[in-house]
Write a protein that holds these residues in place. Structure first.
Motif, short mmCIF file in Angstrom:
data_model
loop_
_atom_site.label_atom_id
_atom_site.label_comp_id
_atom_site.label_asym_id
_atom_site.label_seq_id
_atom_site.Cartn_x
_atom_site.Cartn_y
_atom_site.Cartn_z
N ASP A 280 -14.89 201.71 98.79
CA ASP A 280 -15.82 200.61 98.50
C ASP A 280 -15.16 199.28 98.80
O ASP A 280 -13.95 199.18 98.99
CB ASP A 280 -16.30 200.67 97.05
CG ASP A 280 -15.17 200.59 96.05
OD1 ASP A 280 -14.45 199.58 96.05
OD2 ASP A 280 -14.99 201.56 95.28
N ALA A 281 -16.01 198.27 98.84
CA ALA A 281 -15.55 196.90 99.03
C ALA A 281 -16.52 195.98 98.32
O ALA A 281 -17.72 196.30 98.16
CB ALA A 281 -15.46 196.55 100.51
N THR A 282 -16.03 194.84 97.89
CA THR A 282 -16.88 193.87 97.20
C THR A 282 -16.82 192.52 97.90
O THR A 282 -15.73 192.06 98.29
CB THR A 282 -16.42 193.69 95.73
OG1 THR A 282 -16.49 194.95 95.06
CG2 THR A 282 -17.31 192.69 95.01
N SER B 15 -20.57 200.67 99.01
CA SER B 15 -20.02 201.98 98.59
C SER B 15 -20.19 202.99 99.71
O SER B 15 -21.28 203.09 100.30
CB SER B 15 -20.74 202.47 97.33
OG SER B 15 -20.59 201.55 96.26
N VAL B 16 -19.14 203.74 99.98
CA VAL B 16 -19.15 204.73 101.06
C VAL B 16 -18.76 206.10 100.49
O VAL B 16 -17.75 206.21 99.76
CB VAL B 16 -18.19 204.35 102.20
CG1 VAL B 16 -18.30 205.35 103.35
CG2 VAL B 16 -18.46 202.92 102.68
N GLU B 17 -19.55 207.11 100.85
CA GLU B 17 -19.26 208.49 100.39
C GLU B 17 -19.18 209.42 101.60
O GLU B 17 -20.04 209.37 102.49
CB GLU B 17 -20.36 208.97 99.44
CG GLU B 17 -20.45 208.22 98.12
CD GLU B 17 -19.30 208.54 97.17
OE1 GLU B 17 -18.65 209.60 97.37
OE2 GLU B 17 -19.03 207.72 96.26
N VAL C 97 -24.05 202.73 101.04
CA VAL C 97 -25.05 202.05 100.20
C VAL C 97 -24.54 200.65 99.89
O VAL C 97 -23.41 200.49 99.39
CB VAL C 97 -25.30 202.82 98.88
CG1 VAL C 97 -26.32 202.07 98.02
CG2 VAL C 97 -25.78 204.24 99.19
N ILE C 98 -25.37 199.66 100.18
CA ILE C 98 -25.00 198.26 99.95
C ILE C 98 -25.99 197.66 98.97
O ILE C 98 -27.20 197.66 99.21
CB ILE C 98 -25.00 197.45 101.27
CG1 ILE C 98 -24.07 198.12 102.30
CG2 ILE C 98 -24.59 196.01 101.02
CD1 ILE C 98 -24.08 197.45 103.67
N THR C 99 -25.48 197.16 97.85
CA THR C 99 -26.33 196.58 96.81
C THR C 99 -25.75 195.24 96.37
O THR C 99 -24.56 194.96 96.57
CB THR C 99 -26.42 197.51 95.58
OG1 THR C 99 -25.10 197.72 95.06
CG2 THR C 99 -27.06 198.85 95.94
N ASP C 100 -26.62 194.42 95.76
CA ASP C 100 -26.10 193.19 95.18
C ASP C 100 -26.14 193.29 93.65
O ASP C 100 -26.68 194.25 93.09
CB ASP C 100 -26.84 191.95 95.68
CG ASP C 100 -28.30 191.90 95.28
OD1 ASP C 100 -28.67 192.46 94.23
OD2 ASP C 100 -29.10 191.27 96.01
N ASP D 155 -11.92 202.95 105.03
CA ASP D 155 -11.69 201.51 105.01
C ASP D 155 -13.00 200.79 105.31
O ASP D 155 -13.72 201.18 106.25
CB ASP D 155 -10.63 201.12 106.06
CG ASP D 155 -10.36 199.64 106.09
OD1 ASP D 155 -9.86 199.10 105.10
OD2 ASP D 155 -10.71 199.00 107.12
N VAL D 156 -13.31 199.76 104.50
CA VAL D 156 -14.55 198.99 104.69
C VAL D 156 -14.19 197.56 105.06
O VAL D 156 -13.48 196.88 104.30
CB VAL D 156 -15.43 198.99 103.42
CG1 VAL D 156 -16.72 198.22 103.67
CG2 VAL D 156 -15.71 200.42 102.97
#
Length: 311
Positions: free
Chosen positions: A94-96, A79-81, A42-45, A5-6
């Motif tokens: 993942d979450a957005t 994104s989480v792995e 990993v957090i990206t835009d 959960d994110v």
């Protein structure tokens, strides 16, 4: 199996640090947290910026907290792995964040120099965001209003210290100039438009110096003249401007007229003394768009001689 959960804050703002919290729970019982497990976050835009890339181990609450700072207002993906190991299968989550607020900013005009005719005025602004950090690469709109029909509008870009400067050189006439400054909205870099701020500066007119030099050897009834020179300390002469010159001898007016200064700021004023009384020469220079008014006079005292009979 694991459940990932994110959790992210309800409000996320560009250039303001925030935190994403990852929680691992047992997939069969989501109330059972899973500590001691390694996850990669990993957090990206949407524009391709990597805001965080962290591998960490969940704490006793089965959580990993990752700090990140958005650099613009584009959507963000977290994104989480979790890799497969002897106990747990591979898992991902993942979450957005679709809505990232623009960061507010404040502009301060730190310098708006007074100047003179044909001089320059340096206008300096400093831009900081709502967190007090300098806004780098921000576009600041400067509007110069001197009362004319068309204000001058220019843009400048802030440097690494949030500072931007502009050299104003529209100084051909004396005037008071109002300058306003605001940071323009910058979606790409995540800043909202700021409230405008204002300051004023003056383009001062030049003070004039009047010099009156009569011809030597002035005699009664003999035509003569005086040279009038109007200049400034800055070396700029009011060529083409007019002066009023009055030459009197007692109650007698020898010259009274408006004359035009030549390219050297000079004019020769003719007159003919009626007798040997003192002569007063007065010069009046009226204010113009570039020069302040001034007046001066001299008295030719005891220097007017008689003419010998037969001369």
């Amino acid at each position: 199996d694991l459940n990932i959960d994110v959790e992210v804050p309800e409000e996320v703002t560009a250039h303001k640090e925030t935190t994403a919290t990852v929680t691992l729970t047992n997939d069969t019982d989501k109330e059972v947290v899973v500590p001691g497990e390694e996850v990669t976050v990993v957090i990206t835009d949407e524009t391709g910026n990597v805001l965080a890339n962290v591998t960490a181990t969940t704490d006793e609450n089965g959580q990993v907290s990752v700090d990140f700072t958005p650099v613009n207002t584009s959507p963000i993906t977290i994104s989480v792995e979790h890799p497969e190991n002897d106990v747990y299968n591979k898992a991902s989550g993942d979450a957005t964040i679709d809505d990232v607020d623009a960061m507010g900013a404040n502009v301060v005009i730190t310098q708006a120099q007074d100047t003179i005719i044909n001089g320059t005025s340096t206008v300096e602004v400093v831009v900081v965001d709502d967190e007090g950090n300098p806004v780098v690469g921000g576009t600041v709109e400067l509007t110069f209003d001197d009362g004319s029909d068309e204000p001058l509008v220019v843009t400048v870009v802030t440097d690494e210290d949030g500072v931007a400067t502009y050299v104003y050189d529209d100084t051909e006439v004396g005037k008071t100039v109002s300058v306003s400054a605001k940071l323009l909205e910058d979606v790409e870099n995540g800043y909202s438009e700021s409230e405008p701020v204002e300051d004023v500066f003056d383009v001062y007119k030049l003070d004039t110096i009047i010099d009156i030099v009569p011809e030597d050897g002035i005699k009664a009834h003999v035509p003569t003249n005086a040279t009038v020179t109007v200049s400034t300390e800055e070396g700029i002469v009011p060529a083409g401007e007019s002066v009023n010159v009055i030459v009197t001898q007692g109650d007698i007016e020898l010259f009274n007229g408006e004359v035009t200064l030549d390219e050297n700021g000079q004019v020769v004023v003719p007159f003919t003394p009626e007798n040997t009384d003192d002569i007063e020469i007065s010069v009046i220079f009226d204010e113009t768009d570039q020069f302040n008014d001034n007046e001066d006079s001299i008295v030719i005292d005891g220097k007017v001689t008689s003419v010998n009979v037969g001369d």
